[in-house]
Design a protein around this motif. Structure first.
Motif, PDB file in Angstrom:
ATOM      1  N   ALA A  11       0.809  -1.219   0.000  1.00  0.00           N
ATOM      2  CA  ALA A  11       0.000   0.000   0.000  1.00  0.00           C
ATOM      3  C   ALA A  11       0.843   1.270   0.000  1.00  0.00           C
ATOM      4  CB  ALA A  11      -0.936   0.001   1.204  1.00  0.00           C
ATOM      5  N   ASP A  12       2.052   1.235   0.565  1.00  0.00           N
ATOM      6  CA  ASP A  12       2.865   2.449   0.633  1.00  0.00           C
ATOM      7  C   ASP A  12       3.742   2.641  -0.598  1.00  0.00           C
ATOM      8  OD1 ASP A  12       4.787   0.507   0.989  1.00  0.00           O
ATOM      9  OD2 ASP A  12       5.511   1.252   2.919  1.00  0.00           O
ATOM     10  N   GLY A  13       3.576   1.794  -1.603  1.00  0.00           N
ATOM     11  CA  GLY A  13       4.348   1.936  -2.832  1.00  0.00           C
ATOM     12  C   GLY A  13       5.588   1.075  -2.895  1.00  0.00           C
ATOM     13  N   SER A  14       5.957   0.428  -1.790  1.00  0.00           N
ATOM     14  CA  SER A  14       7.096  -0.486  -1.833  1.00  0.00           C
ATOM     15  C   SER A  14       6.681  -1.796  -2.492  1.00  0.00           C
ATOM     16  CB  SER A  14       7.636  -0.747  -0.429  1.00  0.00           C
ATOM     17  OG  SER A  14       6.650  -1.377   0.375  1.00  0.00           O
ATOM     18  N   ARG A  15       7.679  -2.565  -2.899  1.00  0.00           N
ATOM     19  CA  ARG A  15       7.440  -3.879  -3.489  1.00  0.00           C
ATOM     20  C   ARG A  15       8.239  -4.937  -2.740  1.00  0.00           C
ATOM     21  NH1 ARG A  15       7.421  -3.194 -10.110  1.00  0.00           N
ATOM     22  NH2 ARG A  15       5.611  -1.838 -10.221  1.00  0.00           N
ATOM     23  N   GLY A  16       7.611  -6.043  -2.489  1.00  0.00           N
ATOM     24  CA  GLY A  16       8.311  -7.180  -1.924  1.00  0.00           C
ATOM     25  C   GLY A  16       8.592  -8.184  -3.031  1.00  0.00           C
ATOM     26  N   CYS A  17       9.792  -8.722  -3.043  1.00  0.00           N
ATOM     27  CA  CYS A  17      10.158  -9.737  -4.035  1.00  0.00           C
ATOM     28  C   CYS A  17      10.562 -11.008  -3.314  1.00  0.00           C
ATOM     29  CB  CYS A  17      11.318  -9.243  -4.899  1.00  0.00           C
ATOM     30  SG  CYS A  17      11.866 -10.469  -6.101  1.00  0.00           S
ATOM     31  N   TYR A  18       9.915 -12.105  -3.667  1.00  0.00           N
ATOM     32  CA  TYR A  18      10.208 -13.424  -3.107  1.00  0.00           C
ATOM     33  C   TYR A  18      10.858 -14.239  -4.222  1.00  0.00           C
ATOM     34  CZ  TYR A  18       6.593 -11.790   0.137  1.00  0.00           C
ATOM     35  OH  TYR A  18       5.852 -11.040   1.013  1.00  0.00           O
ATOM     36  N   THR A  19      12.086 -14.669  -3.993  1.00  0.00           N
ATOM     37  CA  THR A  19      12.793 -15.362  -5.050  1.00  0.00           C
ATOM     38  C   THR A  19      13.016 -16.828  -4.687  1.00  0.00           C
ATOM     39  OG1 THR A  19      14.745 -15.351  -6.468  1.00  0.00           O
ATOM     40  CG2 THR A  19      15.067 -14.742  -4.176  1.00  0.00           C
ATOM     41  N   CYS A  20      13.255 -17.604  -5.723  1.00  0.00           N
ATOM     42  CA  CYS A  20      13.509 -19.036  -5.610  1.00  0.00           C
ATOM     43  C   CYS A  20      12.298 -19.793  -5.078  1.00  0.00           C
ATOM     44  CB  CYS A  20      14.736 -19.320  -4.743  1.00  0.00           C
ATOM     45  SG  CYS A  20      15.595 -20.844  -5.226  1.00  0.00           S
ATOM     46  N   LEU A  21      11.140 -19.579  -5.713  1.00  0.00           N
ATOM     47  CA  LEU A  21       9.937 -20.361  -5.437  1.00  0.00           C
ATOM     48  C   LEU A  21       9.766 -21.404  -6.536  1.00  0.00           C
ATOM     49  CD1 LEU A  21       7.403 -17.531  -4.517  1.00  0.00           C
ATOM     50  CD2 LEU A  21       8.815 -18.877  -2.975  1.00  0.00           C
ATOM     51  N   GLU A  22       9.295 -22.572  -6.173  1.00  0.00           N
ATOM     52  CA  GLU A  22       9.078 -23.623  -7.156  1.00  0.00           C
ATOM     53  C   GLU A  22       7.874 -23.282  -8.041  1.00  0.00           C
ATOM     54  OE1 GLU A  22      10.768 -26.067  -8.053  1.00  0.00           O
ATOM     55  OE2 GLU A  22      12.142 -26.579  -6.422  1.00  0.00           O
TER      56      GLU A  22
ATOM     57  N   GLY B 108       3.743 -20.322  -1.865  1.00  0.00           N
ATOM     58  CA  GLY B 108       4.238 -21.485  -2.587  1.00  0.00           C
ATOM     59  C   GLY B 108       5.328 -22.164  -1.788  1.00  0.00           C
ATOM     60  N   LEU B 109       6.002 -23.116  -2.430  1.00  0.00           N
ATOM     61  CA  LEU B 109       7.079 -23.855  -1.767  1.00  0.00           C
ATOM     62  C   LEU B 109       8.432 -23.308  -2.184  1.00  0.00           C
ATOM     63  CD1 LEU B 109       5.836 -27.557  -1.989  1.00  0.00           C
ATOM     64  CD2 LEU B 109       5.278 -25.775  -0.302  1.00  0.00           C
ATOM     65  N   ALA B 110       9.372 -23.365  -1.253  1.00  0.00           N
ATOM     66  CA  ALA B 110      10.716 -22.866  -1.511  1.00  0.00           C
ATOM     67  C   ALA B 110      11.422 -23.735  -2.535  1.00  0.00           C
ATOM     68  CB  ALA B 110      11.520 -22.828  -0.217  1.00  0.00           C
ATOM     69  N   GLY B 111      12.113 -23.079  -3.448  1.00  0.00           N
ATOM     70  CA  GLY B 111      12.954 -23.789  -4.405  1.00  0.00           C
ATOM     71  C   GLY B 111      14.329 -24.023  -3.803  1.00  0.00           C
TER      72      GLY B 111
END
Length: 305
Positions: A193-204, A223-226
């Motif tokens: 909501a405040d304009g930031s972005r979250g990035c989650y990497t290495c997901l299967e 999801g599940l972790a890669g």
């Protein structure tokens, strides 16, 4: 392993391309009022519109570059009314659209849920920018957080937001043959909501539990972790915002991606994790409810009496 992990995370700066929406104008024949709206927004989340209004006549709206945030396709953003209702408004314009919020103030004190299980302690390692090679490692800026997981562990949303995109490593414009993430892994972007972005990497990729456009809340399973190099299972969480440098022309310049430091809810309290440590995340009603609207809070309380 950590040096290669830094390279993996450095590839996450690319922002997804979107088809350019179009500004349209409606004129009321009776009142000669002009209404400007945006048509063709196909991506989820907020879109930032920079609108350069030029050569205005018969109207009290001053020329200049205006910034608007568009949430829905077809949203109107500007109305021009004639001073002399017997004559049309004169105008000219140029514009530019950018995915996401730009130059939005980010809440640096916000407390995030650790995006992993709360059932056991986990090793969390701040990931530092490998481009700051002229500085000692402890002085390099933090660009993300690596959370050590086990095979089959679930990755959870750290904050409320909208899933913007799900990208494979092949989508990155930077190619590094020495980086060997497991085939079939993806990274997932969430807009807050405040304009930031979250990035989650290495997901299967085959075990994702959300899709583009879905709304997630703290604790929503993503999801599940890669795995990294086929054996190290982890998730990496990054926080970024987009902003122009001072003096940049928003109709021409490219906004930069800036990293945001995160604070996390743990069994030891709310922590900024500045060095490698083992800690246990927590999940409680406060983390879940703080971003709900009054209507949503009322509904939640009615269901949990």
């Amino acid at each position: 392993m950590m040096n290669r992990l830094l390279v993996v995370l450095s590839l996450l700066l690319a922002v997804e391309a979107v088809a350019r929406p179009q500004v349209r104008v409606k004129r009321d024949p009776a009142t000669k009022v002009l209404t400007f709206y945006l048509e063709g927004k196909s991506s989820p989340g907020v879109l930032t519109l920079y609108f350069d209004l030029r050569e205005v006549s018969n109207c009290n709206q001053l020329p200049g570059v205006y910034r608007y945030e568009i949430a829905q396709d077809g949203d109107s953003f500007l109305t021009l009314r004639p001073e002399d209702k017997t004559r049309d408004v004169g105008y000219n314009y140029a514009y530019r659209t950018l995915s996401g919020r730009v130059d939005s103030p980010v809440d640096t004190m916000f407390v995030y849920r650790i995006p992993a299980t709360t059932q056991r302690p986990l090793q969390i390692t701040p990931v530092r920018d490998g481009r700051d090679m002229d500085r000692p490692e402890s002085e390099r800026r933090i660009i993300g957080y690596s959370v050590g997981l086990e095979e089959g562990d679930t990755v959870y949303a750290a904050r409320r937001g909208i899933v913007l995109s799900i990208l494979s490593p092949a989508d990155s414009p930077i190619k590094r043959p020495d980086v060997k993430t497991t085939a079939g892994t993806v990274r997932l972007y969430v807009e807050h909501a405040d304009g930031s972005r979250g990035c989650y990497t290495c997901l299967e990729a085959e075990h994702l539990l959300v899709g583009v456009g879905d709304e997630v809340l703290p604790g929503t399973p993503l999801g599940l972790a890669g795995s990294y190099d086929g054996e190290h299972h982890f998730t990496a969480f990054m926080l970024t915002r987009r902003a122009f440098d001072p003096g940049d022309d928003p109709l021409q310049a490219q906004p930069r991606t800036r990293y945001v430091k995160g604070r996390f809810a743990t069994a030891e309290g709310d922590l900024f994790i500045g060095e490698k440590r083992v800690c246990q995340g927590v999940m409680n009603d406060d983390l879940l409810l703080r971003e709900l609207s009054k209507r949503e809070l009322k509904r939640w309380r009615a269901l949990h009496r």
